[in-house]
Structure formats: C-alpha cells, structure tokens
Design a protein around this motif. Structure first.
Motif, mmCIF file in Angstrom:
data_model
loop_
_atom_site.group_PDB
_atom_site.id
_atom_site.type_symbol
_atom_site.label_atom_id
_atom_site.label_comp_id
_atom_site.label_asym_id
_atom_site.label_seq_id
_atom_site.Cartn_x
_atom_site.Cartn_y
_atom_site.Cartn_z
ATOM 1 N N UNK A 1 -0.998 -1.493 -1.445
ATOM 2 C CA UNK A 1 -1.397 -2.583 -2.413
ATOM 3 C C UNK A 1 -1.451 -2.245 -3.671
ATOM 4 N N UNK A 2 -1.739 -0.975 -3.989
ATOM 5 C CA UNK A 2 -1.893 -0.602 -5.450
ATOM 6 C C UNK A 2 -0.365 -0.532 -6.022
ATOM 7 N N UNK A 3 0.653 -0.052 -5.405
ATOM 8 C CA UNK A 3 1.935 -0.074 -5.810
ATOM 9 C C UNK A 3 2.508 -1.464 -5.979
ATOM 10 N N UNK B 1 -6.921 -0.682 -8.013
ATOM 11 C CA UNK B 1 -5.662 -0.795 -7.788
ATOM 12 C C UNK B 1 -4.655 0.086 -8.505
ATOM 13 N N UNK B 2 -5.164 1.105 -8.992
ATOM 14 C CA UNK B 2 -4.624 2.177 -9.731
ATOM 15 C C UNK B 2 -4.210 3.453 -8.581
ATOM 16 N N UNK C 1 1.290 -2.855 -9.150
ATOM 17 C CA UNK C 1 1.909 -2.216 -10.301
ATOM 18 C C UNK C 1 3.310 -2.825 -10.655
ATOM 19 N N UNK C 2 3.960 -2.896 -9.352
ATOM 20 C CA UNK C 2 5.159 -3.694 -9.377
ATOM 21 C C UNK C 2 5.410 -5.032 -10.005
ATOM 22 N N UNK C 3 4.260 -5.723 -9.651
ATOM 23 C CA UNK C 3 4.297 -7.148 -10.089
ATOM 24 C C UNK C 3 3.701 -7.186 -11.638
ATOM 25 N N UNK C 4 2.635 -6.246 -11.846
ATOM 26 C CA UNK C 4 2.337 -6.203 -12.978
ATOM 27 C C UNK C 4 3.529 -5.830 -14.215
ATOM 28 N N UNK C 5 4.366 -4.911 -13.912
ATOM 29 C CA UNK C 5 5.399 -4.327 -14.632
ATOM 30 C C UNK C 5 6.350 -5.601 -15.108
#
Length: 574
Positions: free
Chosen positions: A326-328, A172-173, A331-335
C-alpha cells in the motif's frame, strides 16, 4: 465501500476504512474473531472468523453498536455501559483484555470468550479500535523439545498481531513502516531485525538493520546497503525467502561452507558482525510479488528460534507485505502526481540584470498536487509579467484548473501588453466564470518594467491573495498591501485597483502562496509576521540561498498545503 460477500472479511459502507480492501485483508489474516470499530464503537469491518464464531452474517454486524449487540453478562443481560471495560478502553484509546467475557450469538446462544481491545487506526488520522475474541485456553506446556523460555501466550501473540496491524496500516511511508515493525519485534522476539527489500529493478538492498543494545534500539548503518542479486538455484534461507519460498531457520553454521552466491557471503558477514547464534527468516509478500525478507536474530538471548516460532513470523511478514504494498503504491502515485505538477509549472525567463528564481513544494499528504502556481513571461523587451496564484483545491482537478487559468492569463496578458494588470485580471475573471471549471482562485498579476531612468517599476493588482513582500538590502521588510481586490470566480463585479512603485536597488520582491504562512492552530497575522521577520534577517543572502532558507525556516511543519514562491532581486544601478 459496499458490503462484500458474507463469507469474506468486509467493511461497512459509509465509514472511513482504508481505501480498497486493505482493512478487510488485514482482518482476514487474523485467524481468530476480529472486529474493527470506529471511535463510537460502531462495527466497521469483520472477518469470516468473527461471523463463524458469533453465528452472525456480516450484514447483521456491520453498522451496529458493538456493545449493545454483543456484550452480555453471565445471565445474558446487556452489560451497563458505565461498567463495561471494553467500552472504557475504546473511549480512552487504551489496550485492555480479559480472560472471561460473555457474548450474544446470532442463534441466541451465550458464548464465553476471552477478549482483547487495542487502539487501531482505520485510516491515517481516523481512530478506532480492534476487538479480538477467542476461546480461552490455558497456556500450553510444550514437551516436544521445541519449547523456549520466551514462548508467547495466545493472548501475547494476538496482542502483537493486533498492534502490528494498527501500527503498519497507520503509515504510508515505507521507511516508517519498517522502523515500526522493528520496534515491535525487537526485543520482544529477537535482538536483531534485518530487512532486505527487492527494488523495482529486482535488485536487493539491505534497507534496515536494527539492534537492541543497552536497552535501546540502534540502527546499524554499517550493515545496510546494496546486496548481491538473488541466486536462482541457491538453497540458502535468505535466497529462498527472496524468491518467495517458505520461512526457515538459520544459524552461523548455515553459511560456513563454501558460499554458493554473493548473498551467502553477505549472510556469513552478517552473522559474524552481529554475533547472532540463531535466526528466523521469512519472505515479505505483497499481493502480486515478493517484496523482500525479514530476518529476526538472537545474539544476547540464549534460546534459539524453533519451528514453532515460524507461523508467528509469517503472520507478521504477511501484514508487513500488505502495508508495504500500500505504501509503495501511494508513493508511486505521489511521484507521478508531483512530476505532473512540476511539468505544469513554467521555466523562468532570463532577464538581463535581474535575478529571478522560484520554488514549488508539494503538500506532504493528500494527493501532493494542487492549484498553487507561479509564472513569469515577457510582455515587451523591458517589461515582464510576474504571477502568483492559487486555485481552490488540493487534487488533480485543482492542478488541471490551475493550468487552464495560467494559460488563459498568459494569452490575455500577451495580447494586451500595455494594459494595466487590473484590466487583464478583470478579463480573466469573466472567462473563469464562463469557461473554466474552477470554483475560485486568488492571484497577483504584476508588471515589472525598466524605465528610461534605469529604475525598475512594479505595477500590480491583487485578487484576494496574500500581499507581496518587499525586502530592502539593509533588512527592512514590508508588505505591499495596496491594490487589493476580490478573488476570482465569485460572480461579483467590482473595480479592481492597480498600484505602482519604484523598487529600490538590491531589493528583493517575494510572491508566495498561503501554504508558506498558514497553519491550523495559528492566525494568518502570526504567519505574515513570521515571514516578514525571517525575510528581513536573510536580506543579505544570495537569492537562491535566501529562498531555500525562507522555506526551511518559515513554512509551518504542520501545514498540509503546497507552496509556490517567486522571488526577484533588483540589480544595482549601472
């Protein structure tokens, strides 16, 4: 995940496929019979080509043992499990293929197919395999003038696509996904791989350039960096790809004329610097937008790319687009989650004479938020509360519960500034059981006060939390393991003890959560010993450097937990 329409790729309910329909879309992009199985050989996803070839609807395939349902010998009998090469490849997580295999169709027919089995990550950390089956065709000889000396066989192509699907969907990176795709295509298809991505502001950035040199992959940072904007009317291959147009071929001569845009200037430089004599350029498309473009170039190999190479390149970039999308999103959700978590944590007060600092590090995986928190606030002019706590869970519910517990604790402590910490925590425990939807929590509440003798005293109670660590200026460290009581939320009523000590001048007090010391394959005693030893060696450091180094050296690399830490340094006597 519910079984979808049989006419589309679909996943079996109850199995851990990738969230949403990403696994289904990945399989549907494979234009031959594709079946995903878990590590027991149970079918968890199929594409429409599999349903057509095997004459079976998805509902007849999903949840079934792939070996028992499909694999046969030439007489139609079930292949013994002990002699089944497909099953052996699944169990050993290896890649295997055969040009001849017999399989049972839904209409009772026996069909002869070539097959390929390769390891496949259903989700990160959840293993399975991808099974491809197709009608065997001897390698074709091209006479059209487009043949190349490195043409892939049908089996090679399917194996590359299967491996690409597996490698890209197991991360997911974004950066890791690009490096993996570069390693899959260089030197198998090209000598160079160049990735240009569009940012959320529609700016272009050349994020990765990889070269095959002396048998290894080398990243060319000198060729990476910001790019000029996409030219809206340019007919040049990269500009067209970044607008989402079809893939195309390019060479040094493509960019030799007067440049029509800044991108054309950069492309001319790319061909000059790399020595590429032939390139194939394809757009990387997400579900809704164009994400960028992939350029594969040849400089050492003599054969040039031809139109026959473009369908494979588009297959690869289609898979890359789904993985990057999917990775982006992740990462948006994580941020967003990490920003929310940091806003929930307080600003530390300024206390004359004291140094105080805190750290919060989110979990490296999962939702990246959790119930770990620290707090510090004034109780009186010369008395402050210090708090470290951990609400059970690693999700938004835990973070919300943490905020409730923290705010209630502040209210209780402020309303009773002279009360012992144990009395405040007892009141909080009662409230947690009746008001807050928090299963359990651990915490330490301490009262740090300056006495008339100008010495700082600490009085604390511990509700099931890892003990505070006190480090003297000369490098002696020991845990304050008194005042231990039961954690919050158990429903058990027991007296909570308090303990108080005088803190030595220039000593450092560290409160922390278990993410700093716990690791999956090590005992808690190992983590505590490691923390004590490193903290003692860092006692002479300035407090900010002390905390940074402690996190870097002590936090286990394999721990999937967030970390909160609060550190206080006692001043020298006036």
């Amino acid at each position: 995940m519910d079984v979808a329409d049989p006419g589309t790729g679909c996943s079996v309910p109850g199995h851990q496929a990738r969230p949403g329909t990403l696994l289904d879309r990945m399989l549907e992009d494979i234009d031959t019979c594709a079946i995903a199985v878990n590590d027991d050989g149970v079918i968890v996803a199929v594409n429409s080509a599999a349903q057509t070839l095997l004459a079976r609807d998805a509902k007849d395939l999903l949840g079934q043992d792939s070996h028992d349902l499909l694999h046969r010998d030439s007489h139609g009998n079930t292949v013994p499990r002990t002699s089944c090469r497909m099953r052996r490849a699944l169990l050993t997580r290896s890649t295997a293929h055969d040009d001849i295999g017999w399989f049972s169709c839904g209409d009772g027919a026996l069909i002869r197919l070539s097959w390929l089995v390769t390891p496949y990550a259903l989700t990160p950390g959840v293993n399975g395999a991808l099974v491809l089956m197709y009608e065997f065709r001897p390698e074709e000889t091209h006479h059209s003038g487009e043949a190349t000396t490195t043409a892939l066989t049908e089996l090679d192509r399917l194996a590359l696509l299967a491996e690409t699907t597996t490698r890209l969907t197991s991360t997911l990176d974004v950066n890791e996904a690009l490096h993996r795709l570069a390693a899959l295509t260089v030197p198998r298809l090209a000598d160079w791989a160049v990735f240009d991505l569009l940012t959320e502001r529609d700016e272009v950035r050349r994020v990765l350039v990889m070269e095959h040199k002396d048998g290894t992959l080398v990243e060319r940072g000198d060729l990476q960096g910001p790019m000029p904007p996409v030219a809206e009317e340019s007919p040049m291959p990269l500009s067209r790809a970044l607008r989402g147009a079809a893939s195309s071929l390019a060479g040094p001569s493509t960019y030799q004329g007067p440049p029509d845009s800044g991108i054309a200037v950069e492309q001319r430089r790319l061909f000059t610097e790399t020595g590429m004599h032939s390139a194939a350029i394809a757009p990387i498309r997400g579900l809704r937008d164009v994400l960028g473009a992939l350029t594969l170039g040849r400089s050492q190999r003599q054969d040039a790319f031809t139109g026959a190479d473009l369908p494979l390149l588009e297959d690869l970039t289609r898979r890359a687009g789904l993985a990057l999308d999917n990775a982006r999103l992740y990462q948006r959700q994580r941020k967003v989650a990490e920003t929310m978590q940091r806003h929930l944590l307080p600003q530390l007060p300024m206390v004359p004479g004291l140094e105080m600092t805190a750290r919060y590090v989110p979990a490296p995986h999962a939702s990246s938020v959790g119930g770990d928190w620290y707090d510090a606030f004034a109780l009186a002019p010369d008395a402050h509360a210090l708090v470290i706590g951990d609400v059970v869970g690693h999700d938004l519910d835990a973070a919300a519960g943490m905020a409730q517990v923290r705010n209630m604790l502040r209210a209780f402590a402020w309303s009773r500034p002279e009360a012992a910490p144990s009395a405040v925590v007892t009141q909080l425990d009662e409230a947690v059981r009746h008001i807050v939807e928090v299963p359990m929590a651990t915490m330490i509440l301490a009262r740090l006060a300056l006495g008339d003798d100008k010495l700082w005293r600490l009085c604390w109670t511990n509700a099931g939390h890892p003990p505070p660590l006190l480090i003297t200026h000369d490098g002696r460290a020991h845990y304050l393991d008194d005042a231990s009581g039961i954690l919050l939320g158990t429903g058990v009523t027991r007296p909570r003890p308090d303990t108080d000590i005088v803190l030595p001048p220039e000593a450092t007090l560290v409160l922390y959560t278990d993410g700093l010391i716990e690791a999956p394959r090590r005992s808690i005693d190992h983590g505590l010993s490691r923390l004590r030893r490193h903290a003692a060696s860092l006692a002479h450091r300035p407090l900010e450097s002390f905390c940074d180094s402690l996190l870097d050296e002590v936090r286990p690399r394999d721990n999937d937990d967030d970390v909160a830490m609060l550190a206080v340094r006692i001043p020298r006597p006036a």
